[in-house]
Design a protein around this motif. Structure first.
Motif, PDB file in Angstrom:
ATOM      1  N   LEU A   1      -3.390  12.777   2.441  1.00 27.96           N
ATOM      2  CA  LEU A   1      -4.321  12.024   1.601  1.00 27.96           C
ATOM      3  C   LEU A   1      -4.747  10.682   2.200  1.00 27.96           C
ATOM      4  O   LEU A   1      -5.944  10.352   2.200  1.00 27.96           O
ATOM      5  CB  LEU A   1      -3.709  11.837   0.209  1.00 27.96           C
ATOM      6  CG  LEU A   1      -4.681  11.584  -0.947  1.00 27.96           C
ATOM      7  CD1 LEU A   1      -5.670  12.733  -1.076  1.00 27.96           C
ATOM      8  CD2 LEU A   1      -3.913  11.399  -2.247  1.00 27.96           C
ATOM      9  N   PRO A   2      -3.816   9.876   2.733  1.00 29.65           N
ATOM     10  CA  PRO A   2      -4.220   8.556   3.259  1.00 29.65           C
ATOM     11  C   PRO A   2      -5.215   8.634   4.410  1.00 29.65           C
ATOM     12  O   PRO A   2      -5.927   7.660   4.675  1.00 29.65           O
ATOM     13  CB  PRO A   2      -2.888   7.949   3.729  1.00 29.65           C
ATOM     14  CG  PRO A   2      -1.832   8.662   2.954  1.00 29.65           C
ATOM     15  CD  PRO A   2      -2.352  10.046   2.795  1.00 29.65           C
ATOM     16  N   ASP A   3      -5.276   9.777   5.106  1.00 28.41           N
ATOM     17  CA  ASP A   3      -6.171   9.917   6.256  1.00 28.41           C
ATOM     18  C   ASP A   3      -7.570  10.382   5.882  1.00 28.41           C
ATOM     19  O   ASP A   3      -8.460  10.451   6.742  1.00 28.41           O
ATOM     20  CB  ASP A   3      -5.570  10.901   7.270  1.00 28.41           C
ATOM     21  CG  ASP A   3      -4.223  10.443   7.809  1.00 28.41           C
ATOM     22  OD1 ASP A   3      -4.038   9.217   7.946  1.00 28.41           O
ATOM     23  OD2 ASP A   3      -3.369  11.310   8.073  1.00 28.41           O
ATOM     24  N   LEU A   4      -7.781  10.702   4.601  1.00 22.52           N
ATOM     25  CA  LEU A   4      -9.083  11.194   4.156  1.00 22.52           C
ATOM     26  C   LEU A   4      -9.956  10.037   3.679  1.00 22.52           C
ATOM     27  O   LEU A   4      -9.453   8.975   3.289  1.00 22.52           O
ATOM     28  CB  LEU A   4      -8.894  12.203   3.016  1.00 22.52           C
ATOM     29  CG  LEU A   4      -8.137  13.487   3.353  1.00 22.52           C
ATOM     30  CD1 LEU A   4      -7.987  14.350   2.103  1.00 22.52           C
ATOM     31  CD2 LEU A   4      -8.857  14.277   4.442  1.00 22.52           C
ATOM     32  N   PRO A   5     -11.298  10.215   3.689  1.00 25.46           N
ATOM     33  CA  PRO A   5     -12.199   9.188   3.157  1.00 25.46           C
ATOM     34  C   PRO A   5     -11.892   8.887   1.690  1.00 25.46           C
ATOM     35  O   PRO A   5     -11.370   9.744   0.966  1.00 25.46           O
ATOM     36  CB  PRO A   5     -13.590   9.830   3.315  1.00 25.46           C
ATOM     37  CG  PRO A   5     -13.424  10.855   4.373  1.00 25.46           C
ATOM     38  CD  PRO A   5     -12.022  11.364   4.247  1.00 25.46           C
ATOM     39  N   GLU A   6     -12.255   7.695   1.240  1.00 25.66           N
ATOM     40  CA  GLU A   6     -11.926   7.262  -0.117  1.00 25.66           C
ATOM     41  C   GLU A   6     -12.531   8.179  -1.175  1.00 25.66           C
ATOM     42  O   GLU A   6     -11.884   8.502  -2.170  1.00 25.66           O
ATOM     43  CB  GLU A   6     -12.416   5.828  -0.334  1.00 25.66           C
ATOM     44  CG  GLU A   6     -11.971   5.219  -1.656  1.00 25.66           C
ATOM     45  CD  GLU A   6     -10.452   5.159  -1.812  1.00 25.66           C
ATOM     46  OE1 GLU A   6      -9.961   5.428  -2.930  1.00 25.66           O
ATOM     47  OE2 GLU A   6      -9.770   4.872  -0.810  1.00 25.66           O
ATOM     48  N   ASN A   7     -13.782   8.627  -0.955  1.00 22.01           N
ATOM     49  CA  ASN A   7     -14.408   9.504  -1.949  1.00 22.01           C
ATOM     50  C   ASN A   7     -13.683  10.844  -2.040  1.00 22.01           C
ATOM     51  O   ASN A   7     -13.578  11.439  -3.118  1.00 22.01           O
ATOM     52  CB  ASN A   7     -15.885   9.716  -1.618  1.00 22.01           C
ATOM     53  CG  ASN A   7     -16.091  10.452  -0.307  1.00 22.01           C
ATOM     54  OD1 ASN A   7     -15.342  10.251   0.646  1.00 22.01           O
ATOM     55  ND2 ASN A   7     -17.108  11.311  -0.249  1.00 22.01           N
ATOM     56  N   ALA A   8     -13.180  11.332  -0.903  1.00 27.25           N
ATOM     57  CA  ALA A   8     -12.413  12.582  -0.909  1.00 27.25           C
ATOM     58  C   ALA A   8     -11.090  12.396  -1.642  1.00 27.25           C
ATOM     59  O   ALA A   8     -10.667  13.269  -2.405  1.00 27.25           O
ATOM     60  CB  ALA A   8     -12.164  13.046   0.522  1.00 27.25           C
ATOM     61  N   GLN A   9     -10.421  11.257  -1.421  1.00 28.10           N
ATOM     62  CA  GLN A   9      -9.163  10.978  -2.109  1.00 28.10           C
ATOM     63  C   GLN A   9      -9.362  10.958  -3.621  1.00 28.10           C
ATOM     64  O   GLN A   9      -8.567  11.536  -4.374  1.00 28.10           O
ATOM     65  CB  GLN A   9      -8.600   9.630  -1.648  1.00 28.10           C
ATOM     66  CG  GLN A   9      -8.170   9.586  -0.191  1.00 28.10           C
ATOM     67  CD  GLN A   9      -7.522   8.268   0.177  1.00 28.10           C
ATOM     68  OE1 GLN A   9      -6.835   7.650  -0.640  1.00 28.10           O
ATOM     69  NE2 GLN A   9      -7.739   7.809   1.407  1.00 28.10           N
ATOM     70  N   GLU A  10     -10.437  10.319  -4.058  1.00 25.96           N
ATOM     71  CA  GLU A  10     -10.693  10.222  -5.499  1.00 25.96           C
ATOM     72  C   GLU A  10     -11.010  11.599  -6.088  1.00 25.96           C
ATOM     73  O   GLU A  10     -10.540  11.956  -7.179  1.00 25.96           O
ATOM     74  CB  GLU A  10     -11.866   9.259  -5.746  1.00 25.96           C
ATOM     75  CG  GLU A  10     -12.202   9.045  -7.211  1.00 25.96           C
ATOM     76  CD  GLU A  10     -11.028   8.500  -8.018  1.00 25.96           C
ATOM     77  OE1 GLU A  10     -10.944   8.829  -9.224  1.00 25.96           O
ATOM     78  OE2 GLU A  10     -10.202   7.760  -7.443  1.00 25.96           O
ATOM     79  N   ALA A  11     -11.796  12.408  -5.360  1.00 27.54           N
ATOM     80  CA  ALA A  11     -12.128  13.751  -5.839  1.00 27.54           C
ATOM     81  C   ALA A  11     -10.880  14.616  -5.952  1.00 27.54           C
ATOM     82  O   ALA A  11     -10.721  15.397  -6.898  1.00 27.54           O
ATOM     83  CB  ALA A  11     -13.139  14.401  -4.893  1.00 27.54           C
ATOM     84  N   ILE A  12      -9.971  14.479  -4.996  1.00 29.16           N
ATOM     85  CA  ILE A  12      -8.727  15.254  -5.000  1.00 29.16           C
ATOM     86  C   ILE A  12      -7.858  14.846  -6.189  1.00 29.16           C
ATOM     87  O   ILE A  12      -7.303  15.698  -6.894  1.00 29.16           O
ATOM     88  CB  ILE A  12      -7.974  15.068  -3.671  1.00 29.16           C
ATOM     89  CG1 ILE A  12      -8.732  15.772  -2.539  1.00 29.16           C
ATOM     90  CG2 ILE A  12      -6.545  15.601  -3.770  1.00 29.16           C
ATOM     91  CD1 ILE A  12      -8.218  15.445  -1.161  1.00 29.16           C
ATOM     92  N   ARG A  13      -7.734  13.556  -6.434  1.00 27.43           N
ATOM     93  CA  ARG A  13      -6.914  13.083  -7.570  1.00 27.43           C
ATOM     94  C   ARG A  13      -7.482  13.597  -8.888  1.00 27.43           C
ATOM     95  O   ARG A  13      -6.731  14.035  -9.774  1.00 27.43           O
ATOM     96  CB  ARG A  13      -6.853  11.553  -7.567  1.00 27.43           C
ATOM     97  CG  ARG A  13      -6.072  10.959  -6.388  1.00 27.43           C
ATOM     98  CD  ARG A  13      -5.850   9.470  -6.582  1.00 27.43           C
ATOM     99  NE  ARG A  13      -5.246   8.867  -5.400  1.00 27.43           N
ATOM    100  CZ  ARG A  13      -5.922   8.200  -4.470  1.00 27.43           C
ATOM    101  NH1 ARG A  13      -7.240   8.056  -4.586  1.00 27.43           N
ATOM    102  NH2 ARG A  13      -5.307   7.682  -3.420  1.00 27.43           N
TER     103      ARG A  13
END
Length: 412
Positions: A309-321
């Motif tokens: 997760l920390p290595d992904l773009p911020e928008n991807a992190q938010e979508a995953i959460r």
């Protein structure tokens, strides 16, 4: 439990034509994976290589500790017992009835008595919705029915690895949804490792734990579904949206002149025909039906996703959460429904929501998007349900149905 399939540096050619090269990936044990890619990129060839029907020029395929590219014919025969395979065209024996086609693996690989074989075969036939067609020949039924018969045969030995080559081809959208749900339920029940080759973007977005994509003779990427669905790679975005503007052309290598022409058309605001749906939102993964065991793969998959997760773009992190929160909520609701139904003898009473049992074999199925409830069976009633006031509750008019059950409200 399913077994891990590890592929390392795999290269396959037919004569001078290279199909794909240096493919490396791992199908995690007990998880559902999907392989995407334009037509002609060798996805079916990859499946046939996994089971030893085709031999690669380079690389290894390690299954349950055995490299099938190096093992003997006898060892390969034993390894193949771990597999259930749904081929793209069903691959049924034309001179055998559907029953005998589905029974073939049991008769070939086990010493079960015929009454045991019949019980197992009829269970699988019922599972894929072919009851009553067991005595028909493959040539007497539709392509979609042949595909479902092929799936029943793939499942008859309760395999540890299930390979499905375009399970939706020849099926209408409703049967595709049932087959997809069936694969998830099977994974929940036997924790099998499943690989699905598909062009169906809805399946790719909602069914697998992991997704890979083949393009131009290479594996573009393979990993958790969240990684590919939030990818900014042009080829991935074009394939998911089904747009003609992008790296993928009618032929695998898009002509440079055509690409420049399409770029000019795109700049002028001309549509490439693709969906404009926002793919930055990850649709929650399909969950097992209420009453099914929880999928053991979820915890293993979540652990890998959280690590990356920390290595992904911020928008991807938010979508995953967001997607994981929605999936957790869906599982909690499913678990609550299952407990209520188990505790109440198949029904729930009280409050604004009333569930009543239907006769055996006539089970009402609905979700928040359903307009019509089908109770099953040729003589069973089909009832229209409404969504009053634009809310989330599906309400049946309060009159007594043909099965004797009163109307009820189902919360979506």
């Amino acid at each position: 439990m399913g077994v891990e399939v590890s592929v390392e540096g795999l290269t396959k050619s037919f004569g001078s034509q290279n199909i794909w090269r240096d493919v490396t990936l791992t199908l995690p044990e007990g998880e559902v994976s999907a392989l995407l890619g334009p037509s002609g990129t060798g996805k079916s060839v990859f499946l046939k290589t996994l089971i030893g029907l085709l031999h690669p020029e380079q690389g290894s395929v390690i299954i349950d500790g055995t490299d099938i590219t190096q093992c003997s014919a006898k060892e390969l025969y034993e390894i193949r017992k771990l597999f259930g395979v749904l081929f793209q065209d069903g691959a049924l024996f034309g001179s055998m009835s559907l029953f005998d086609n589905i029974a073939f693996p049991l008769r070939e690989h086990t010493k079960k008595k015929e009454n045991e074989v019949r019980d197992i075969v009829m269970e699988k036939i019922d599972l894929v919705g072919l009851t009553g067609a067991e005595d028909k020949l493959p040539g007497e039924i539709s392509g979609g029915m042949r595909k479902r018969a092929g799936l029943a045969r793939a499942l008859v030995l309760d395999p540890q690895i299930i390979l499905c080559d375009e399970p939706d081809s020849g099926l209408d959208p409703v049967r595709t949804a049932y087959i997809s749900q069936l694969l998830i339920d099977i994974n929940a029940q036997i924790d099998a490792t499943i690989l699905i080759v598909t062009h169906n973007i809805n399946i790719a977005r909602t069914i697998p734990d992991n997704i890979g994509m083949l393009f131009r003779k290479e594996l573009v990427m393979f990993g958790p579904r969240e990684q590919l669905l939030t990818s900014e790679q042009p080829v991935v975005k074009q394939f998911l949206s089904g747009d003609r503007f992008g790296p993928i052309g009618m032929s695998e290598e898009k002509d440079e002149a055509v690409q420049k022409q399409e770029e000019a058309m795109q700049a002028a605001g001309i549509s490439g025909g693709g969906t404009k749906e926002d793919f930055t939102e990850i649709i929650p993964q399909v969950q097992p039906n209420p009453g099914m065991p929880e999928r053991k793969a979820i915890a293993r998959h979540r652990e890998r996703v959280h690590a990356m997760l920390p290595d992904l773009p911020e928008n991807a992190q938010e979508a995953i959460r967001r997607s994981q929160e929605q999936e957790d909520q869906i599982r909690e609701e499913s678990r609550a429904h299952a407990e209520d139904m188990a505790g109440g003898g198949g029904g729930r009473h009280g409050g604004d929501n009333e569930w009543t049992s239907a006769p055996a074999g006539n089970v009402a199925v609905a979700d928040a998007k359903t307009d019509v409830i089908d109770y099953g069976g040729s003589d069973a009633p089909t009832e229209q349900w409404q969504t009053p006031g634009g809310g989330d509750a599906l309400t049946k008019p309060s009159h007594r149905a043909a099965d004797g059950n009163e109307g009820r409200t189902i919360q979506g």
